[in-house]
Design a protein around this motif. Structure first.
Motif, PDB file in Angstrom:
ATOM      1  N   PRO A 243       4.269  10.164  -7.712  1.00 18.54           N
ATOM      2  CA  PRO A 243       4.482   9.076  -6.742  1.00 18.54           C
ATOM      3  C   PRO A 243       3.151   8.407  -6.421  1.00 18.54           C
ATOM      4  O   PRO A 243       2.157   9.092  -6.194  1.00 18.54           O
ATOM      5  CB  PRO A 243       5.051   9.798  -5.521  1.00 18.54           C
ATOM      6  N   LYS A 244       3.159   7.077  -6.423  1.00 16.31           N
ATOM      7  CA  LYS A 244       1.916   6.346  -6.207  1.00 16.31           C
ATOM      8  C   LYS A 244       1.664   6.099  -4.731  1.00 16.31           C
ATOM      9  O   LYS A 244       0.579   6.316  -4.233  1.00 16.31           O
ATOM     10  CB  LYS A 244       1.972   5.000  -6.951  1.00 16.31           C
ATOM     11  N   SER A 245       2.714   5.628  -4.025  1.00 17.60           N
ATOM     12  CA  SER A 245       2.468   5.215  -2.641  1.00 17.60           C
ATOM     13  C   SER A 245       2.416   6.428  -1.719  1.00 17.60           C
ATOM     14  O   SER A 245       3.049   7.449  -1.957  1.00 17.60           O
ATOM     15  CB  SER A 245       3.570   4.259  -2.184  1.00 17.60           C
ATOM     16  N   LEU A 246       1.640   6.275  -0.682  1.00 17.93           N
ATOM     17  CA  LEU A 246       1.474   7.335   0.300  1.00 17.93           C
ATOM     18  C   LEU A 246       2.821   7.660   0.962  1.00 17.93           C
ATOM     19  O   LEU A 246       3.166   8.820   1.173  1.00 17.93           O
ATOM     20  CB  LEU A 246       0.455   6.895   1.353  1.00 17.93           C
ATOM     21  N   ARG A 247       3.584   6.609   1.279  1.00 17.14           N
ATOM     22  CA  ARG A 247       4.875   6.799   1.934  1.00 17.14           C
ATOM     23  C   ARG A 247       5.793   7.675   1.101  1.00 17.14           C
ATOM     24  O   ARG A 247       6.467   8.561   1.618  1.00 17.14           O
ATOM     25  CB  ARG A 247       5.549   5.439   2.156  1.00 17.14           C
TER      26      ARG A 247
END
Lengths: 276, 219
Positions: A243-247
Protein backbone atom coordinates in the motif's frame (compact mmCIF):
# COMPACT_ATOMS: atom_id res chain seq x y z
CA UNK A 1 -20.65 7.52 -27.51
CA UNK A 2 -18.05 4.87 -28.05
CA UNK A 3 -17.06 3.76 -24.55
CA UNK A 4 -17.44 0.13 -23.77
CA UNK A 5 -17.21 0.51 -20.01
CA UNK A 6 -19.76 -1.51 -18.06
CA UNK A 7 -19.92 1.29 -15.50
CA UNK A 8 -18.45 4.74 -15.76
CA UNK A 9 -18.38 7.37 -13.01
CA UNK A 10 -17.28 10.90 -13.84
CA UNK A 11 -16.70 13.35 -11.02
CA UNK A 12 -19.59 12.01 -8.96
CA UNK A 13 -20.50 14.09 -5.93
CA UNK A 14 -23.10 13.33 -3.31
CA UNK A 15 -24.33 15.53 -0.51
CA UNK A 16 -26.64 14.64 2.34
CA UNK A 17 -27.68 18.15 3.24
CA UNK A 18 -24.45 19.79 4.31
CA UNK A 19 -22.59 16.50 4.50
CA UNK A 20 -20.35 15.97 1.48
CA UNK A 21 -20.23 12.16 1.21
CA UNK A 22 -18.77 11.62 -2.24
CA UNK A 23 -16.24 14.25 -3.31
CA UNK A 24 -15.63 13.60 -6.97
CA UNK A 25 -15.37 9.93 -7.81
CA UNK A 26 -13.91 8.84 -11.15
CA UNK A 27 -14.15 5.12 -11.71
CA UNK A 28 -14.56 2.82 -14.69
CA UNK A 29 -15.52 -0.83 -14.48
CA UNK A 30 -14.95 -2.96 -17.56
CA UNK A 31 -17.21 -5.82 -18.67
CA UNK A 32 -16.32 -9.01 -16.81
CA UNK A 33 -14.25 -7.14 -14.26
CA UNK A 34 -14.58 -7.73 -10.51
CA UNK A 35 -13.93 -4.59 -8.48
CA UNK A 36 -13.93 -4.57 -4.71
CA UNK A 37 -14.42 -1.36 -2.80
CA UNK A 38 -12.92 -1.19 0.67
CA UNK A 39 -12.68 1.60 3.20
CA UNK A 40 -13.64 2.56 6.72
CA UNK A 41 -17.18 3.25 7.81
CA UNK A 42 -18.33 6.62 6.57
CA UNK A 43 -15.90 6.55 3.66
CA UNK A 44 -18.84 6.60 1.24
CA UNK A 45 -18.45 3.12 -0.23
CA UNK A 46 -22.07 2.02 0.25
CA UNK A 47 -23.33 5.40 -0.94
CA UNK A 48 -21.21 5.05 -4.06
CA UNK A 49 -22.72 1.67 -4.81
CA UNK A 50 -26.25 2.91 -4.14
CA UNK A 51 -25.73 5.84 -6.50
CA UNK A 52 -24.90 3.44 -9.32
CA UNK A 53 -28.31 1.78 -9.18
CA UNK A 54 -29.91 5.09 -8.22
CA UNK A 55 -31.25 4.12 -4.82
CA UNK A 56 -29.48 7.37 -3.92
CA UNK A 57 -29.59 10.39 -6.21
CA UNK A 58 -26.09 11.68 -6.89
CA UNK A 59 -25.74 15.44 -6.64
CA UNK A 60 -23.47 16.16 -9.58
CA UNK A 61 -21.22 14.48 -12.12
CA UNK A 62 -22.51 11.55 -14.11
CA UNK A 63 -22.88 7.81 -13.85
CA UNK A 64 -23.19 5.72 -16.99
CA UNK A 65 -24.10 2.08 -17.30
CA UNK A 66 -23.15 0.64 -20.67
CA UNK A 67 -22.79 4.15 -22.02
CA UNK A 68 -26.19 5.35 -20.84
CA UNK A 69 -26.50 8.11 -18.25
CA UNK A 70 -28.39 6.91 -15.17
CA UNK A 71 -31.04 8.98 -13.45
CA UNK A 72 -30.86 12.28 -15.28
CA UNK A 73 -31.74 13.56 -18.69
CA UNK A 74 -30.68 16.89 -20.13
CA UNK A 75 -32.85 19.52 -21.72
CA UNK A 76 -31.82 21.19 -24.98
CA UNK A 77 -30.73 24.21 -22.97
CA UNK A 78 -28.31 22.01 -21.09
CA UNK A 79 -29.71 21.79 -17.58
CA UNK A 80 -30.42 18.29 -16.32
CA UNK A 81 -33.59 16.92 -14.77
CA UNK A 82 -34.43 13.74 -12.92
CA UNK A 83 -35.94 11.10 -15.16
CA UNK A 84 -39.17 9.31 -14.16
CA UNK A 85 -38.59 6.30 -11.93
CA UNK A 86 -39.89 3.99 -14.65
CA UNK A 87 -37.30 5.19 -17.16
CA UNK A 88 -34.52 4.94 -14.58
CA UNK A 89 -35.42 1.34 -13.73
CA UNK A 90 -35.58 0.50 -17.41
CA UNK A 91 -32.04 1.82 -17.89
CA UNK A 92 -30.87 -0.26 -14.92
CA UNK A 93 -32.34 -3.56 -16.05
CA UNK A 94 -28.85 -4.97 -16.47
CA UNK A 95 -27.87 -4.09 -12.91
CA UNK A 96 -28.95 -5.97 -9.78
CA UNK A 97 -27.94 -5.38 -6.20
CA UNK A 98 -27.44 -7.75 -3.28
CA UNK A 99 -28.00 -6.07 0.06
CA UNK A 100 -26.43 -6.40 3.46
CA UNK A 101 -29.80 -7.21 5.03
CA UNK A 102 -30.88 -9.56 2.18
CA UNK A 103 -34.19 -7.70 1.85
CA UNK A 104 -36.23 -10.73 0.94
CA UNK A 105 -39.99 -10.39 1.26
CA UNK A 106 -40.96 -12.35 4.37
CA UNK A 107 -44.56 -13.09 3.39
CA UNK A 108 -43.54 -14.97 0.22
CA UNK A 109 -41.94 -18.36 -0.06
CA UNK A 110 -38.42 -18.63 -1.41
CA UNK A 111 -39.62 -19.63 -4.86
CA UNK A 112 -42.11 -16.75 -4.98
CA UNK A 113 -39.42 -14.29 -3.89
CA UNK A 114 -37.23 -15.42 -6.74
CA UNK A 115 -39.85 -15.98 -9.45
CA UNK A 116 -42.28 -13.08 -8.98
CA UNK A 117 -39.96 -10.20 -10.00
CA UNK A 118 -39.32 -11.95 -13.30
CA UNK A 119 -43.04 -12.39 -13.78
CA UNK A 120 -43.95 -8.84 -12.71
CA UNK A 121 -41.16 -6.94 -14.43
CA UNK A 122 -40.54 -8.91 -17.57
CA UNK A 123 -43.99 -10.42 -18.01
CA UNK A 124 -42.64 -13.96 -18.04
CA UNK A 125 -45.35 -16.60 -17.58
CA UNK A 126 -45.71 -18.14 -14.13
CA UNK A 127 -44.47 -21.64 -15.05
CA UNK A 128 -41.46 -20.31 -16.95
CA UNK A 129 -40.62 -17.85 -14.17
CA UNK A 130 -40.70 -20.70 -11.64
CA UNK A 131 -38.54 -22.86 -13.86
CA UNK A 132 -35.92 -20.14 -14.24
CA UNK A 133 -36.11 -19.37 -10.53
CA UNK A 134 -35.54 -23.04 -9.65
CA UNK A 135 -32.52 -23.06 -11.95
CA UNK A 136 -30.93 -20.15 -10.08
CA UNK A 137 -31.87 -21.61 -6.69
CA UNK A 138 -30.04 -24.77 -7.71
CA UNK A 139 -27.06 -22.70 -8.72
CA UNK A 140 -26.79 -21.25 -5.20
CA UNK A 141 -27.66 -24.55 -3.54
CA UNK A 142 -31.05 -23.47 -2.22
CA UNK A 143 -33.48 -25.43 -4.39
CA UNK A 144 -34.37 -27.71 -1.47
CA UNK A 145 -35.77 -24.70 0.43
CA UNK A 146 -37.98 -23.44 -2.40
CA UNK A 147 -41.17 -23.72 -0.34
CA UNK A 148 -39.76 -22.33 2.89
CA UNK A 149 -40.34 -18.79 4.11
CA UNK A 150 -37.33 -16.49 4.55
CA UNK A 151 -37.89 -16.41 8.30
CA UNK A 152 -37.21 -20.14 8.43
CA UNK A 153 -33.75 -19.78 6.87
CA UNK A 154 -30.35 -18.84 8.27
CA UNK A 155 -28.82 -15.54 7.24
CA UNK A 156 -26.44 -17.24 4.84
CA UNK A 157 -29.29 -19.14 3.20
CA UNK A 158 -31.35 -15.94 2.90
CA UNK A 159 -28.45 -14.17 1.25
CA UNK A 160 -28.03 -17.01 -1.23
CA UNK A 161 -31.73 -16.77 -2.06
CA UNK A 162 -31.33 -13.01 -2.52
CA UNK A 163 -28.46 -13.68 -4.94
CA UNK A 164 -30.62 -16.19 -6.83
CA UNK A 165 -33.42 -13.60 -6.99
CA UNK A 166 -31.05 -11.07 -8.54
CA UNK A 167 -29.59 -13.64 -10.94
CA UNK A 168 -33.03 -14.64 -12.15
CA UNK A 169 -33.37 -11.17 -13.66
CA UNK A 170 -30.34 -12.09 -15.80
CA UNK A 171 -28.27 -8.97 -15.09
CA UNK A 172 -24.83 -8.55 -16.60
CA UNK A 173 -23.71 -6.39 -13.69
CA UNK A 174 -24.10 -7.23 -10.01
CA UNK A 175 -23.56 -4.88 -7.10
CA UNK A 176 -22.89 -6.34 -3.65
CA UNK A 177 -23.35 -4.06 -0.65
CA UNK A 178 -21.49 -5.71 2.23
CA UNK A 179 -23.12 -9.05 1.45
CA UNK A 180 -21.66 -10.86 4.47
CA UNK A 181 -21.64 -8.11 7.11
CA UNK A 182 -24.92 -9.22 8.68
CA UNK A 183 -23.93 -12.87 8.85
CA UNK A 184 -22.60 -14.97 11.68
CA UNK A 185 -18.95 -15.78 10.97
CA UNK A 186 -19.60 -19.45 10.25
CA UNK A 187 -22.11 -18.52 7.50
CA UNK A 188 -19.85 -16.12 5.62
CA UNK A 189 -18.08 -18.82 3.65
CA UNK A 190 -21.17 -20.20 1.87
CA UNK A 191 -22.11 -16.75 0.54
CA UNK A 192 -18.57 -15.88 -0.52
CA UNK A 193 -18.42 -19.22 -2.32
CA UNK A 194 -21.43 -18.28 -4.42
CA UNK A 195 -19.98 -14.87 -5.25
CA UNK A 196 -16.66 -16.45 -6.18
CA UNK A 197 -18.45 -18.80 -8.59
CA UNK A 198 -20.11 -15.79 -10.20
CA UNK A 199 -16.75 -14.09 -10.63
CA UNK A 200 -15.41 -17.18 -12.35
CA UNK A 201 -18.45 -17.23 -14.62
CA UNK A 202 -17.47 -13.79 -15.88
CA UNK A 203 -20.08 -11.63 -14.17
CA UNK A 204 -19.22 -7.93 -13.91
CA UNK A 205 -19.27 -7.17 -10.21
CA UNK A 206 -18.71 -4.31 -7.81
CA UNK A 207 -18.39 -5.55 -4.25
CA UNK A 208 -18.36 -3.36 -1.17
CA UNK A 209 -16.85 -5.56 1.50
CA UNK A 210 -14.98 -5.82 4.78
CA UNK A 211 -13.68 -9.27 3.87
CA UNK A 212 -10.15 -8.33 2.82
CA UNK A 213 -9.07 -11.88 2.18
CA UNK A 214 -12.01 -12.43 -0.09
CA UNK A 215 -11.43 -9.13 -1.88
CA UNK A 216 -7.84 -10.14 -2.44
CA UNK A 217 -8.82 -13.45 -3.95
CA UNK A 218 -11.75 -12.65 -6.26
CA UNK A 219 -11.03 -9.10 -7.39
CA UNK A 220 -9.29 -7.94 -10.51
CA UNK A 221 -8.98 -4.57 -8.87
CA UNK A 222 -9.41 -3.19 -5.37
CA UNK A 223 -10.46 0.40 -4.74
CA UNK A 224 -9.74 2.02 -1.40
CA UNK A 225 -12.12 4.82 -0.52
CA UNK A 226 -11.42 7.43 2.16
CA UNK A 227 -13.59 10.42 2.98
CA UNK A 228 -15.48 10.27 -0.26
CA UNK A 229 -12.49 10.02 -2.55
CA UNK A 230 -10.60 7.16 -4.16
CA UNK A 231 -7.39 7.22 -2.17
CA UNK A 232 -5.70 4.34 -3.91
CA UNK A 233 -6.57 1.54 -6.32
CA UNK A 234 -4.85 -1.29 -8.06
CA UNK A 235 -4.46 -5.03 -8.37
CA UNK A 236 -5.11 -6.77 -5.03
CA UNK A 237 -1.58 -8.05 -4.49
CA UNK A 238 -0.19 -4.58 -5.11
CA UNK A 239 -2.77 -2.88 -2.91
CA UNK A 240 -2.59 -5.28 0.02
CA UNK A 241 1.13 -6.04 -0.06
CA UNK A 242 2.52 -2.66 -1.00
CA UNK A 243 0.00 0.00 0.00
CA UNK A 244 1.35 3.39 -0.99
CA UNK A 245 -0.82 5.86 0.89
CA UNK A 246 -0.54 6.34 4.61
CA UNK A 247 -4.32 6.07 5.01
CA UNK A 248 -4.44 2.66 3.38
CA UNK A 249 -1.48 1.47 5.43
CA UNK A 250 -3.27 2.56 8.59
CA UNK A 251 -6.54 1.02 7.45
CA UNK A 252 -4.93 -2.33 6.72
CA UNK A 253 -2.94 -2.24 9.95
CA UNK A 254 -6.02 -1.63 12.08
CA UNK A 255 -7.96 -4.26 10.18
CA UNK A 256 -5.10 -6.67 10.72
CA UNK A 257 -5.10 -5.92 14.43
CA UNK A 258 -8.72 -6.95 14.69
CA UNK A 259 -7.91 -10.24 12.99
CA UNK A 260 -5.68 -11.04 15.95
CA UNK A 261 -2.96 -13.57 15.24
CA UNK A 262 -2.46 -13.05 11.55
CA UNK A 263 0.33 -10.90 10.21
CA UNK A 264 0.60 -8.59 7.24
CA UNK A 265 -0.33 -8.85 4.49
CA UNK A 266 -3.67 -9.24 6.17
CA UNK A 267 -5.71 -9.96 3.11
CA UNK A 268 -3.61 -12.85 1.96
CA UNK A 269 -3.65 -14.54 5.34
CA UNK A 270 -7.42 -14.65 5.39
CA UNK A 271 -7.59 -15.64 1.75
CA UNK A 272 -5.92 -18.91 2.65
CA UNK A 273 -8.30 -19.33 5.53
CA UNK A 274 -11.30 -19.02 3.24
CA UNK A 275 -9.77 -21.46 0.81
CA UNK A 276 -9.32 -24.07 3.55
CA UNK B 1 -86.81 -11.03 39.34
CA UNK B 2 -86.38 -10.49 35.62
CA UNK B 3 -89.59 -9.72 33.82
CA UNK B 4 -89.36 -11.90 30.73
CA UNK B 5 -92.76 -10.82 29.41
CA UNK B 6 -91.19 -7.48 28.74
CA UNK B 7 -89.10 -9.00 25.96
CA UNK B 8 -92.15 -10.58 24.37
CA UNK B 9 -94.06 -7.32 24.46
CA UNK B 10 -91.24 -5.40 22.88
CA UNK B 11 -89.95 -8.25 20.71
CA UNK B 12 -90.41 -6.43 17.43
CA UNK B 13 -88.74 -3.19 18.39
CA UNK B 14 -85.86 -5.05 20.05
CA UNK B 15 -85.20 -7.04 16.89
CA UNK B 16 -85.48 -3.91 14.78
CA UNK B 17 -83.05 -2.21 17.14
CA UNK B 18 -80.56 -5.07 16.83
CA UNK B 19 -80.81 -4.99 13.05
CA UNK B 20 -80.33 -1.23 13.02
CA UNK B 21 -77.26 -1.54 15.25
CA UNK B 22 -75.85 -4.20 12.93
CA UNK B 23 -76.59 -2.08 9.89
CA UNK B 24 -75.00 1.05 11.36
CA UNK B 25 -71.97 -0.85 12.64
CA UNK B 26 -71.36 -2.88 9.49
CA UNK B 27 -71.86 0.12 7.22
CA UNK B 28 -69.77 2.34 9.47
CA UNK B 29 -66.93 -0.18 9.69
CA UNK B 30 -66.91 -0.88 5.95
CA UNK B 31 -67.01 2.83 5.13
CA UNK B 32 -64.29 3.55 7.69
CA UNK B 33 -62.02 0.86 6.23
CA UNK B 34 -62.39 2.09 2.65
CA UNK B 35 -62.01 5.73 3.59
CA UNK B 36 -59.15 4.88 5.95
CA UNK B 37 -57.36 3.09 3.14
CA UNK B 38 -57.82 6.07 0.83
CA UNK B 39 -56.52 8.39 3.55
CA UNK B 40 -53.52 6.14 4.08
CA UNK B 41 -52.77 6.14 0.35
CA UNK B 42 -53.13 9.92 0.37
CA UNK B 43 -50.61 10.13 3.20
CA UNK B 44 -48.19 8.03 1.12
CA UNK B 45 -48.63 10.15 -2.00
CA UNK B 46 -45.98 12.57 -0.83
CA UNK B 47 -46.10 16.32 -0.94
CA UNK B 48 -46.64 19.00 1.67
CA UNK B 49 -50.37 19.61 1.18
CA UNK B 50 -51.43 15.97 1.20
CA UNK B 51 -49.44 15.43 4.39
CA UNK B 52 -51.07 18.47 5.97
CA UNK B 53 -54.53 17.35 4.86
CA UNK B 54 -53.93 13.89 6.29
CA UNK B 55 -52.62 15.19 9.63
CA UNK B 56 -55.49 17.67 9.83
CA UNK B 57 -58.09 14.99 9.20
CA UNK B 58 -56.66 12.53 11.67
CA UNK B 59 -56.18 15.02 14.50
CA UNK B 60 -59.64 16.51 13.95
CA UNK B 61 -61.56 13.24 13.97
CA UNK B 62 -59.52 11.59 16.70
CA UNK B 63 -59.37 14.74 18.79
CA UNK B 64 -63.10 15.39 19.09
CA UNK B 65 -65.86 13.15 20.52
CA UNK B 66 -68.01 11.24 18.05
CA UNK B 67 -71.08 12.72 19.71
CA UNK B 68 -69.90 16.25 18.98
CA UNK B 69 -69.12 15.33 15.36
CA UNK B 70 -72.63 13.91 14.98
CA UNK B 71 -74.20 17.01 16.54
CA UNK B 72 -72.32 19.27 14.14
CA UNK B 73 -73.61 17.41 11.08
CA UNK B 74 -77.08 16.57 12.37
CA UNK B 75 -78.01 19.90 13.95
CA UNK B 76 -75.53 22.13 12.13
CA UNK B 77 -75.99 20.53 8.71
CA UNK B 78 -79.45 22.02 7.97
CA UNK B 79 -77.95 25.52 8.35
CA UNK B 80 -75.79 24.86 5.29
CA UNK B 81 -78.52 22.99 3.42
CA UNK B 82 -77.47 19.50 4.55
CA UNK B 83 -80.77 17.89 5.56
CA UNK B 84 -79.73 14.32 6.15
CA UNK B 85 -81.76 11.69 7.97
CA UNK B 86 -80.47 10.58 11.36
CA UNK B 87 -79.48 7.20 9.90
CA UNK B 88 -77.43 8.75 7.14
CA UNK B 89 -75.70 11.15 9.52
CA UNK B 90 -75.00 8.18 11.79
CA UNK B 91 -73.52 6.01 9.04
CA UNK B 92 -71.40 8.77 7.54
CA UNK B 93 -70.38 9.96 10.99
CA UNK B 94 -69.19 6.51 12.08
CA UNK B 95 -67.32 6.04 8.79
CA UNK B 96 -65.56 9.43 8.97
CA UNK B 97 -64.68 8.92 12.62
CA UNK B 98 -63.45 5.34 12.17
CA UNK B 99 -61.48 6.21 9.03
CA UNK B 100 -59.06 8.35 11.04
CA UNK B 101 -58.24 5.35 13.21
CA UNK B 102 -58.05 2.82 10.38
CA UNK B 103 -55.76 5.13 8.38
CA UNK B 104 -53.39 5.30 11.33
CA UNK B 105 -53.53 1.52 11.73
CA UNK B 106 -52.56 1.05 8.07
CA UNK B 107 -49.85 3.67 8.40
CA UNK B 108 -48.23 2.02 11.40
CA UNK B 109 -48.47 -1.33 9.62
CA UNK B 110 -46.60 0.25 6.74
CA UNK B 111 -43.99 1.86 9.00
CA UNK B 112 -43.22 -1.58 10.43
CA UNK B 113 -42.13 -2.97 7.04
CA UNK B 114 -38.33 -2.61 6.75
CA UNK B 115 -37.59 -0.09 4.00
CA UNK B 116 -34.90 -2.33 2.54
CA UNK B 117 -37.70 -4.50 1.14
CA UNK B 118 -38.87 -1.56 -0.96
CA UNK B 119 -35.31 -0.90 -2.11
CA UNK B 120 -34.80 -4.46 -3.28
CA UNK B 121 -38.12 -4.31 -5.12
CA UNK B 122 -37.14 -1.03 -6.80
CA UNK B 123 -33.76 -2.46 -7.70
CA UNK B 124 -35.38 -5.47 -9.32
CA UNK B 125 -37.56 -3.12 -11.37
CA UNK B 126 -41.00 -3.45 -9.77
CA UNK B 127 -43.24 -0.45 -10.39
CA UNK B 128 -44.63 1.64 -7.54
CA UNK B 129 -48.03 0.00 -7.76
CA UNK B 130 -46.50 -3.48 -7.91
CA UNK B 131 -44.40 -2.73 -4.85
CA UNK B 132 -47.49 -1.61 -2.99
CA UNK B 133 -49.68 -4.49 -4.12
CA UNK B 134 -47.20 -7.37 -3.94
CA UNK B 135 -44.64 -6.38 -1.32
CA UNK B 136 -46.31 -3.96 1.08
CA UNK B 137 -50.04 -4.58 1.19
CA UNK B 138 -49.98 -8.23 2.32
CA UNK B 139 -47.63 -7.30 5.16
CA UNK B 140 -49.61 -4.20 6.09
CA UNK B 141 -52.74 -6.35 6.29
CA UNK B 142 -51.04 -8.99 8.39
CA UNK B 143 -49.83 -6.39 10.86
CA UNK B 144 -53.07 -4.38 10.83
CA UNK B 145 -55.56 -7.17 11.40
CA UNK B 146 -55.43 -7.37 15.19
CA UNK B 147 -55.77 -3.59 15.69
CA UNK B 148 -58.49 -3.52 13.00
CA UNK B 149 -60.51 -6.06 14.96
CA UNK B 150 -60.12 -3.94 18.08
CA UNK B 151 -61.16 -0.80 16.25
CA UNK B 152 -64.18 -2.53 14.69
CA UNK B 153 -65.39 -3.59 18.14
CA UNK B 154 -64.95 -0.01 19.34
CA UNK B 155 -67.04 1.25 16.40
CA UNK B 156 -69.84 -1.20 17.22
CA UNK B 157 -69.88 0.09 20.77
CA UNK B 158 -69.64 3.71 19.59
CA UNK B 159 -72.71 3.15 17.42
CA UNK B 160 -74.70 3.36 20.67
CA UNK B 161 -73.99 7.10 20.57
CA UNK B 162 -76.26 7.32 17.51
CA UNK B 163 -79.20 6.85 19.91
CA UNK B 164 -78.70 10.48 20.95
CA UNK B 165 -79.41 11.76 17.44
CA UNK B 166 -82.59 9.63 17.36
CA UNK B 167 -81.37 6.66 15.31
CA UNK B 168 -83.61 3.79 16.42
CA UNK B 169 -80.79 1.40 17.08
CA UNK B 170 -80.59 -0.93 20.04
CA UNK B 171 -79.49 1.56 22.69
CA UNK B 172 -82.24 3.93 21.60
CA UNK B 173 -84.80 1.11 21.81
CA UNK B 174 -83.60 0.05 25.24
CA UNK B 175 -83.86 3.60 26.54
CA UNK B 176 -87.38 3.88 25.15
CA UNK B 177 -88.44 0.62 26.80
CA UNK B 178 -86.89 1.69 30.09
CA UNK B 179 -88.70 5.01 29.94
CA UNK B 180 -92.04 3.43 29.13
CA UNK B 181 -91.96 0.55 31.60
CA UNK B 182 -89.68 1.91 34.33
CA UNK B 183 -87.79 -1.42 34.09
CA UNK B 184 -84.08 -0.66 34.05
CA UNK B 185 -82.56 -4.09 34.54
CA UNK B 186 -84.07 -6.04 31.65
CA UNK B 187 -83.58 -3.71 28.69
CA UNK B 188 -80.03 -2.73 29.61
CA UNK B 189 -79.05 -6.32 30.36
CA UNK B 190 -80.16 -7.33 26.87
CA UNK B 191 -78.34 -4.34 25.50
CA UNK B 192 -75.06 -5.39 27.11
CA UNK B 193 -75.46 -9.01 26.01
CA UNK B 194 -76.07 -8.09 22.38
CA UNK B 195 -73.02 -5.78 22.16
CA UNK B 196 -70.93 -8.43 23.82
CA UNK B 197 -72.11 -11.10 21.35
CA UNK B 198 -71.28 -8.86 18.39
CA UNK B 199 -67.84 -8.09 19.81
CA UNK B 200 -67.06 -11.78 20.30
CA UNK B 201 -68.22 -12.60 16.77
CA UNK B 202 -65.95 -9.94 15.26
CA UNK B 203 -63.01 -11.18 17.31
CA UNK B 204 -63.60 -14.77 16.15
CA UNK B 205 -63.86 -13.69 12.54
CA UNK B 206 -60.67 -11.66 12.91
CA UNK B 207 -58.83 -14.65 14.38
CA UNK B 208 -59.67 -16.74 11.32
CA UNK B 209 -58.31 -14.08 8.95
CA UNK B 210 -55.29 -13.47 11.10
CA UNK B 211 -54.13 -17.07 11.07
CA UNK B 212 -54.38 -17.02 7.27
CA UNK B 213 -52.51 -13.77 6.81
CA UNK B 214 -49.70 -14.26 9.28
CA UNK B 215 -48.79 -17.91 8.75
CA UNK B 216 -45.39 -16.84 7.35
CA UNK B 217 -44.43 -15.41 10.71
CA UNK B 218 -44.76 -18.77 12.42
CA UNK B 219 -41.12 -19.54 11.61
Amino acid sequence: MSHSHAIELNQVHKYYGEHHVLRGIDLNVEPGEVVSIIGGSGSGKSTLLRCINFLEEYSSGEILVKGQVIGYGSKPAGESYRLPEKVIRESLRDVCMVFQQFNLWPHMTVIDNVASPLRLVKGVSRPLAREKAMGQLERVGMAHKADAYPGQLSGGQQQRVAIARALTMEPSIMLFDEPTSALDPELVGEVLGVIRDLAQAGMTMVIVTHEMGFAARVSDRVVFLAEGLIEEQGAPEQLFQAPKSLRLQQFLASWNERQSGSSLPAGIAVAQEVEA
Amino acid sequence: MLDLDLFLNYQDSIIKGILMTLRMSAGGIAGAMVLGLLLFILSRAGGFWTALLYRGYVTLFRGTPLLVQLFVVFYGGPHIGLEWSAERVGLVGLALYGAAYFAEIFRSGFEAVPKGQIESARDLGLSRSQIFRVVLWPQIMARSLAPMVGQSVILVKESSVLSIITVAELTNVAMTIANQTYSMMEPYLVLALVYWAIAISIARLGAVFESRLTHYQAG
